[in-house]
Design a protein around this motif. Structure first.
Motif, PDB file in Angstrom:
ATOM      1  N   LEU A   3      26.847  16.441  53.752  1.00 40.40           N
ATOM      2  CA  LEU A   3      26.875  17.841  54.178  1.00 40.40           C
ATOM      3  C   LEU A   3      27.511  17.987  55.558  1.00 40.40           C
ATOM      4  O   LEU A   3      28.332  18.877  55.787  1.00 40.40           O
ATOM      5  N   SER A   4      27.160  17.099  56.477  1.00 41.08           N
ATOM      6  CA  SER A   4      27.758  17.176  57.814  1.00 41.08           C
ATOM      7  C   SER A   4      29.254  16.886  57.760  1.00 41.08           C
ATOM      8  O   SER A   4      30.024  17.471  58.512  1.00 41.08           O
ATOM      9  N   SER A   5      29.673  16.013  56.869  1.00 40.46           N
ATOM     10  CA  SER A   5      31.097  15.726  56.710  1.00 40.46           C
ATOM     11  C   SER A   5      31.844  16.961  56.195  1.00 40.46           C
ATOM     12  O   SER A   5      32.939  17.282  56.679  1.00 40.46           O
ATOM     13  N   SER A   9      34.640  19.119  58.275  1.00 41.52           N
ATOM     14  CA  SER A   9      35.964  19.365  57.697  1.00 41.52           C
ATOM     15  C   SER A   9      36.303  20.845  57.733  1.00 41.52           C
ATOM     16  O   SER A   9      37.434  21.224  58.034  1.00 41.52           O
ATOM     17  N   LEU A  10      35.328  21.680  57.426  1.00 43.78           N
ATOM     18  CA  LEU A  10      35.576  23.127  57.476  1.00 43.78           C
ATOM     19  C   LEU A  10      35.834  23.601  58.902  1.00 43.78           C
ATOM     20  O   LEU A  10      36.709  24.435  59.132  1.00 43.78           O
TER      21      LEU A  10
END
Length: 175
Positions: A3-5, A9-10
């Motif tokens: 989720l943190s990745s 990215s967003l």
């Protein structure tokens, strides 16, 4: 972690989406010099944001890896000194020393990789330098894997068994 990745990215791509939107909404069909200047200025502003966000993301990852590597290295040193005072076996001592050497080599490789990554962000407009930096950057995972394979006798034996030409002396091909 996944989720943190996705969130990172967003965050990293959002200024790029804004810059693309600026290009699409501005009338590029006109040949007026002022419109091209305005589009170019908007793109430059958003690309600077992309560079800042990506550089700060790389720096945070480097800081986390550096901190954990030093904590692990100090822990290994402390444990090695305890083993020396309690006269533990030399095989265990050798394993700890080999682990510390591997950790230091990984730290050096990661530091050089981080430096090249940051340099490639700022010198991306120069083609020859960018190509050389990319080649160096993409060689570091291979170097990391080779260090892991060479530092473990079991992995080295497996690699020699999997790669038949590595054990063959002087033959151009297997028959």
């Amino acid at each position: 972690m996944l989720l943190s990745s996705v969130v990172m990215s967003l965050v990293n791509c959002s200024p790029l989406f804004i810059a693309i939107d600026v290009v699409n909404t501005t009338s590029i069909n006109s040949t007026s010099q002022g419109i091209f200047w305005k589009v170019n200025e908007q793109l430059r502003k958003h690309f600077n944001t992309v560079f800042f966000v990506s550089t700060s993301g790389f720096s945070m990852a480097f800081l986390i890896v550096t901190t954990s590597a030093f904590l692990l290295l100090f822990s290994l040193c402390k444990h090695k000194h305890k083993m020396q005072t309690s006269s533990a076996s030399s095989l265990s001592m050798d394993a700890h020393i080999k682990a510390m050497k591997s950790l230091l080599s990984f730290f050096i490789i990661y530091t050089v990789n981080y430096t090249i990554l940051i340099l490639s962000q700022y010198y991306s407009s120069e083609k020859n330098l960018s190509l050389a930096l990319s080649a160096l950057q993409y060689s570091f995972p291979v170097i990391h894997s080779l260090i892991l394979i060479c530092s473990s006798p079991r992995l080295a034996r497996t690699a020699l068994r999997v790669l038949p030409c590595a054990t063959c002396k002087g033959c151009p091909g297997r028959r």
